[in-house]
Design an enzyme around this catalytic site. Structure first.
Site, PDB file in Angstrom:
ATOM      1  N   ASN A 196       2.183 -25.425  17.429  1.00 34.16           N
ATOM      2  CA  ASN A 196       1.792 -25.413  18.834  1.00 34.16           C
ATOM      3  C   ASN A 196       3.022 -25.413  19.747  1.00 34.16           C
ATOM      4  O   ASN A 196       3.637 -24.386  19.965  1.00 34.16           O
ATOM      5  CB  ASN A 196       0.873 -26.617  19.094  1.00 34.16           C
ATOM      6  CG  ASN A 196       0.357 -26.684  20.509  1.00 34.16           C
ATOM      7  OD1 ASN A 196       0.399 -25.705  21.234  1.00 34.16           O
ATOM      8  ND2 ASN A 196      -0.125 -27.835  20.915  1.00 34.16           N
ATOM      9  N   CYS A 197       3.405 -26.559  20.297  1.00 35.94           N
ATOM     10  CA  CYS A 197       4.502 -26.631  21.264  1.00 35.94           C
ATOM     11  C   CYS A 197       5.681 -27.390  20.660  1.00 35.94           C
ATOM     12  O   CYS A 197       5.546 -28.042  19.621  1.00 35.94           O
ATOM     13  CB  CYS A 197       4.028 -27.296  22.551  1.00 35.94           C
ATOM     14  SG  CYS A 197       3.134 -28.853  22.299  1.00 35.94           S
ATOM     15  N   MET A 406       6.734 -31.602  25.755  1.00 38.69           N
ATOM     16  CA  MET A 406       6.805 -30.276  25.134  1.00 38.69           C
ATOM     17  C   MET A 406       5.896 -29.340  25.929  1.00 38.69           C
ATOM     18  O   MET A 406       4.673 -29.369  25.769  1.00 38.69           O
ATOM     19  CB  MET A 406       6.350 -30.330  23.680  1.00 38.69           C
ATOM     20  CG  MET A 406       7.211 -31.191  22.797  1.00 38.69           C
ATOM     21  SD  MET A 406       6.588 -31.281  21.087  1.00 38.69           S
ATOM     22  CE  MET A 406       5.212 -32.409  21.284  1.00 38.69           C
ATOM     23  N   CYS A 408       3.692 -28.493  28.734  1.00 43.37           N
ATOM     24  CA  CYS A 408       2.973 -29.073  29.871  1.00 43.37           C
ATOM     25  C   CYS A 408       2.986 -30.595  29.863  1.00 43.37           C
ATOM     26  O   CYS A 408       3.518 -31.229  30.759  1.00 43.37           O
ATOM     27  CB  CYS A 408       1.539 -28.545  29.864  1.00 43.37           C
ATOM     28  SG  CYS A 408       0.400 -29.448  30.912  1.00 43.37           S
ATOM     29  N   SER A 410       2.490 -32.614  26.460  1.00 42.13           N
ATOM     30  CA  SER A 410       2.473 -33.187  25.117  1.00 42.13           C
ATOM     31  C   SER A 410       3.791 -33.915  24.852  1.00 42.13           C
ATOM     32  O   SER A 410       4.861 -33.315  24.915  1.00 42.13           O
ATOM     33  CB  SER A 410       2.254 -32.075  24.086  1.00 42.13           C
ATOM     34  OG  SER A 410       2.223 -32.601  22.783  1.00 42.13           O
ATOM     35  N   ASN A 429       4.656 -30.062  17.836  1.00 39.50           N
ATOM     36  CA  ASN A 429       3.263 -30.473  17.721  1.00 39.50           C
ATOM     37  C   ASN A 429       2.525 -29.435  16.879  1.00 39.50           C
ATOM     38  O   ASN A 429       2.788 -28.233  16.994  1.00 39.50           O
ATOM     39  CB  ASN A 429       2.624 -30.579  19.110  1.00 39.50           C
ATOM     40  CG  ASN A 429       1.162 -30.958  19.055  1.00 39.50           C
ATOM     41  OD1 ASN A 429       0.289 -30.096  19.018  1.00 39.50           O
ATOM     42  ND2 ASN A 429       0.881 -32.247  19.052  1.00 39.50           N
ATOM     43  N   TYR A 565      -4.232 -37.659  23.090  1.00 39.46           N
ATOM     44  CA  TYR A 565      -3.709 -36.618  23.982  1.00 39.46           C
ATOM     45  C   TYR A 565      -4.703 -36.314  25.092  1.00 39.46           C
ATOM     46  O   TYR A 565      -5.873 -36.016  24.833  1.00 39.46           O
ATOM     47  CB  TYR A 565      -3.460 -35.375  23.122  1.00 39.46           C
ATOM     48  CG  TYR A 565      -3.008 -34.122  23.822  1.00 39.46           C
ATOM     49  CD1 TYR A 565      -1.694 -33.976  24.236  1.00 39.46           C
ATOM     50  CD2 TYR A 565      -3.886 -33.062  24.019  1.00 39.46           C
ATOM     51  CE1 TYR A 565      -1.265 -32.798  24.832  1.00 39.46           C
ATOM     52  CE2 TYR A 565      -3.465 -31.887  24.617  1.00 39.46           C
ATOM     53  CZ  TYR A 565      -2.154 -31.764  25.025  1.00 39.46           C
ATOM     54  OH  TYR A 565      -1.727 -30.603  25.611  1.00 39.46           O
ATOM     55  N   GLU A 570      -8.072 -26.422  30.993  1.00 43.06           N
ATOM     56  CA  GLU A 570      -8.214 -25.328  31.955  1.00 43.06           C
ATOM     57  C   GLU A 570      -9.614 -24.737  31.944  1.00 43.06           C
ATOM     58  O   GLU A 570     -10.250 -24.596  32.977  1.00 43.06           O
ATOM     59  CB  GLU A 570      -7.181 -24.246  31.641  1.00 43.06           C
ATOM     60  CG  GLU A 570      -7.287 -23.037  32.554  1.00 43.06           C
ATOM     61  CD  GLU A 570      -6.294 -21.970  32.187  1.00 43.06           C
ATOM     62  OE1 GLU A 570      -6.522 -20.810  32.571  1.00 43.06           O
ATOM     63  OE2 GLU A 570      -5.297 -22.273  31.520  1.00 43.06           O
ATOM     64  N   GLY A 704      -1.250 -28.240  33.691  1.00 43.01           N
ATOM     65  CA  GLY A 704       0.008 -28.823  34.158  1.00 43.01           C
ATOM     66  C   GLY A 704       0.949 -27.793  34.717  1.00 43.01           C
ATOM     67  O   GLY A 704       1.995 -28.132  35.265  1.00 43.01           O
TER      68      GLY A 704
END
Length: 748
Positions: A196-197, A406, A408, A410, A429, A565, A570, A704
């Site tokens: 992910n991020c 990370m 926005c 996380s 993540n 989390y 959105e 974010g």
């Protein structure tokens, strides 16, 4: 009787369950038999035929459930399959002469079966894309569905989702399709074992060099080259994962490369200038210009980059802790460039997200050595919304060490390597699965014992979904994403045959337990408003404590870091609410709004002061340390930056991460600056009516990040859906009595 009352009646009836049976679900799971589910399903069929239930209807339903119980007792001993229960229900409805109710019950079951089949049908998925289904083309506010590479990515994504649903454990796929939970980024994962991020390990990549494609890139010898390399790394990393990436502490990262520029200019000056003081002045002036040009180039490069999926990389830049001359100049350049804007029209840059760190003794109060930079950051936020701010001491308290998020929101948790060193850069993540909390509250029918039982069951499914994410990520090979695994973005540089799991296990990576709608949970049990009710708030906090306890237990069992989390929802705020409204009807202050409240946020329809809002939300982030952000909604602040600074200062000891939402739309036809009006096709200048994307700049916060809906004609749907509420909602917060109130919109 309402649908929620039907659920309540079912929860009460549960105590009379007469079976020791287990139920075999379609996905292979076995659950304890619970005839309250039968009662609720039959009641809903009655509601669809008759509307509100009468006392006579309720008696009929109770009698039907009793007969169904008796028939199941007679026919089954240990286990019963779900379709066998449905067959008995249909038979008893027909035997009772309830033909229309039987039809409604059967139609609902068939429609559910069709929906499940369509979700994994590639032909159906591609048809939705070709017909420009808004749920497909509008899913991401920063992806322009008109351009070819985005269309290609959306096509691949539809295929990836269909295949991904087949790859998921059956009960996880079923829970996702029903809306019990949401398995994020199905267009990428699990079809591909992507992460992910992350916080990219820029320090080691720049200092040791790296490889992209056929080029072996040497360490930079100037700040201009360093920022050019950063942009190339961001583009490649963003094409190899699906989440956001962050340049952590960029001022301190780039200071050594600015020093190389300074040394070069000083050496040049020695040939032409005799006076030592004038040589230093010359070198600093040239270096200051180099720093500004390098940071401006980075901003333009990030905003003109496109990843393989057709969007600008979701990038964040953290800064503010450096104290040296180079670090201060880099900080000032970042802020001045953002204030100036992009291009001749000076538009607001959407990326990178700026994250300015406040720290007591450094820049928080007048007299601190970097207070002047804080003042510049406040000015920037009043004009461009960014930077968001991080409170150094609170971030350390909540997450265990300091770092930027990370992407926005996380956050990595504090982690030390085998040498006892705190490690931040190069960690990542592995993905998010979000729990639909309002649904659990609605299903409980207002029975708290039932709520906790259902939450426990859903958390088990959430666990299985997250473990599957981990196991799938472990199947990646270093060669699948060389920039991540072999060339330094994830820290350790692996050879082709090494196991990528060494970068994930021992809690080095995180995997996220998302949640949504704490406000609606408390509303189901305590009504609206409940914010001043300690018992109601305690319930919402206990939900997060329960999740945090589970996260800790799962981490101990597996060696992977599960984190709670606060999902940036959105489109999920709409998806869950829409599905639950279809199931439970328009429940006041829950589903009738057509959206759920993001994570732990204060009800956006109410009008607290910023300080009341921050005090209320401060208790939640420590329980959701894997991801969180707070917002305050302001009027136009350009002429009153001290109002914003007052909120920043108040927030410092209370929350870790604060975003500014203030109107910054601009019309280049008439010069208006403020908040544009929502229209059926987007947004329009309230002064002259201009709605031309070429001559106005409309910027709204989406999750974010910022988004530009006026520049995304295929992405108006959700922005318009949200903006249409603006005219019907009171202000989110009041900044000060002297400032005008402004209307608000739900976050996300």
């Amino acid at each position: 009787m309402s649908i929620v009352e039907v659920e309540r009646a079912g929860a009460i009836r549960e105590g009379g369950t007469r079976h020791a049976l287990t139920v075999v679900k379609r996905d292979g799971r076995t659950l304890r038999f619970d005839d309250s589910r039968i009662g609720a399903a039959v009641a809903k069929a009655f509601v669809s035929v008759h509307g509100e239930l009468t006392a006579e209807h309720e008696q009929t339903i109770d009698a039907l459930v009793a007969r169904i119980d008796a028939e199941l007792d007679r026919r089954f001993v240990d286990a019963v399959k779900i379709y066998e229960i449905q067959s008995v229900v249909e038979h008893e409805l027909l035997e009772a002469g309830e033909y229309e109710v039987a039809r409604a019950y059967i139609d609902y079951r068939v429609s559910r079966d069709i929906a499940r089949s369509k979700a994994t049908d590639l032909n159906h998925s591609i048809h939705r894309l070709l017909s420009k289904d808004s749920a497909v083309v509008n899913e991401n506010a920063n992806k322009d569905a008109e351009v070819y590479n985005t269309q290609r990515d959306l096509t691949a994504g539809m295929v990836g989702k269909a295949i991904g649903l087949k790859l998921l454990p059956a009960h996880v796929a079923n829970a996702h399709q029903k809306g019990d939970l949401h398995y994020h980024d199905l267009d990428y994962h699990p079809y591909a074992p992507m992460t992910n991020c992350c916080l990219i390990d820029f320090p080691s990549m720049l200092s040791a060099g790296f490889r992209i494609g056929n080029a072996q890139v040497e360490p930079p010898r100037s700040i201009q080259t360093a920022t050019a390399q950063i942009s190339q790394i961001i583009a490649n990393v963003s094409s190899s994962q699906y989440g956001g990436c962050t340049v952590n502490r960029i001022d301190e990262l780039l200071a050594p490369y600015a020093a190389l520029n300074h040394a070069k200019h000083l050496a040049d000056a020695e040939h032409w200038i005799d006076d030592e003081e004038r040589r230093e002045e010359f070198a600093r002036d040239k270096t200051r210009k180099d720093i500004y040009d390098a940071m401006q180039s980075l901003e333009y490069e990030i905003n003109t980059l496109f990843t393989s999926n057709g969007q600008t990389p979701f990038t964040s830049v953290g800064f503010g802790l450096g104290t040296g001359w180079y670090e201060r100049e880099i900080q000032k350049a970042i802020l001045r460039i953002r204030i100036r804007g992009l291009g001749r029209e000076q538009r607001t840059a959407i990326f990178p997200k700026l994250l300015f760190t406040l720290k007591r003794g450094l820049n928080l109060a007048e007299g601190d050595p970097n207070y002047d930079i804080k003042e510049l950051a406040v000015e920037c936020a009043t004009q461009r919304m960014y930077p968001d701010v991080l409170s150094y001491d609170k971030i350390v308290e909540i997450t265990g060490s300091f770092k930027a998020p990370m992407g926005c929101r996380s956050f990595l948790q504090g982690w030390t390597d085998e040498d006892g060193q705190d490690v931040v850069d190069g960690r990542m993540n592995l993905g998010v699965v979000t729990l639909n909390l309002p649904r659990i509250a609605l299903e409980s029918g207002g029975d708290l014992d039932r709520f906790w039982q259902l939450l426990d069951e859903r958390l088990e499914t959430l666990h299985d979904a997250l473990v599957f994410r981990i196991e799938r990520c472990k199947e990646a090979r270093p060669g699948n994403a060389p920039i991540l695994y072999q060339y330094g973005a994830f820290g350790r540089r692996l050879s082709a045959g090494e196991d990528v799991d060494q970068l994930f296990r021992d809690r080095r990576a995180t995997v996220s337990m998302g949640y949504i709608g704490l406000y609606e949970v408390a509303t189901v049990f305590y009504g609206n408003p409940w914010e001043s009710d300690p018992e109601a708030k305690e319930l919402t906090l206990e939900v997060l404590r329960a999740m945090k306890r589970r996260a800790a237990a799962w981490a101990d069992e597996t060696g992977y870091h599960f984190s709670v989390y606060s999902t940036p929802s959105e489109s999920l705020t709409d998806r869950f609410a829409r599905m639950d409204k279809e199931r439970f009807g328009a429940v006041p202050d829950v589903t009738d709004k057509d959206y759920y409240t993001n994570s732990f946020h204060y009800d956006v329809r109410k009008n607290p002061t910023p300080f009341e809002k921050l005090d209320f939300e401060a208790d939640y982030a420590p329980l959701a340390s894997g991801g969180f952000i707070h917002y305050v909604e302001y009027p136009v602040l350009r002429q009153n930056p001290k109002a914003l600074e007052a909120v920043w200062d108040y927030a410092y000891d209370r929350i870790g991460y604060l975003g500014t939402n203030t109107p910054i739309d601009r019309c280049y036809d008439c010069g208006y600056a403020g908040d544009f009006d929502p229209t059926a096709r987007g947004f329009a200048c309230p002064a002259c009516g201009n709605a031309n994307p070429g001559t106005c700049d409309v910027v709204k916060r989406t999750c974010g990040y910022l988004g530009n809906p006026q520049q995304r004609p295929m992405v108006h749907g959700r922005h318009q859906e949200i903006a249409s509420r603006v005219k019907h909602l009171p202000g989110d917060v009041r900044v000060a009595p002297a400032l005008e109130d402004r209307e608000s919109r739900p976050e996300g």
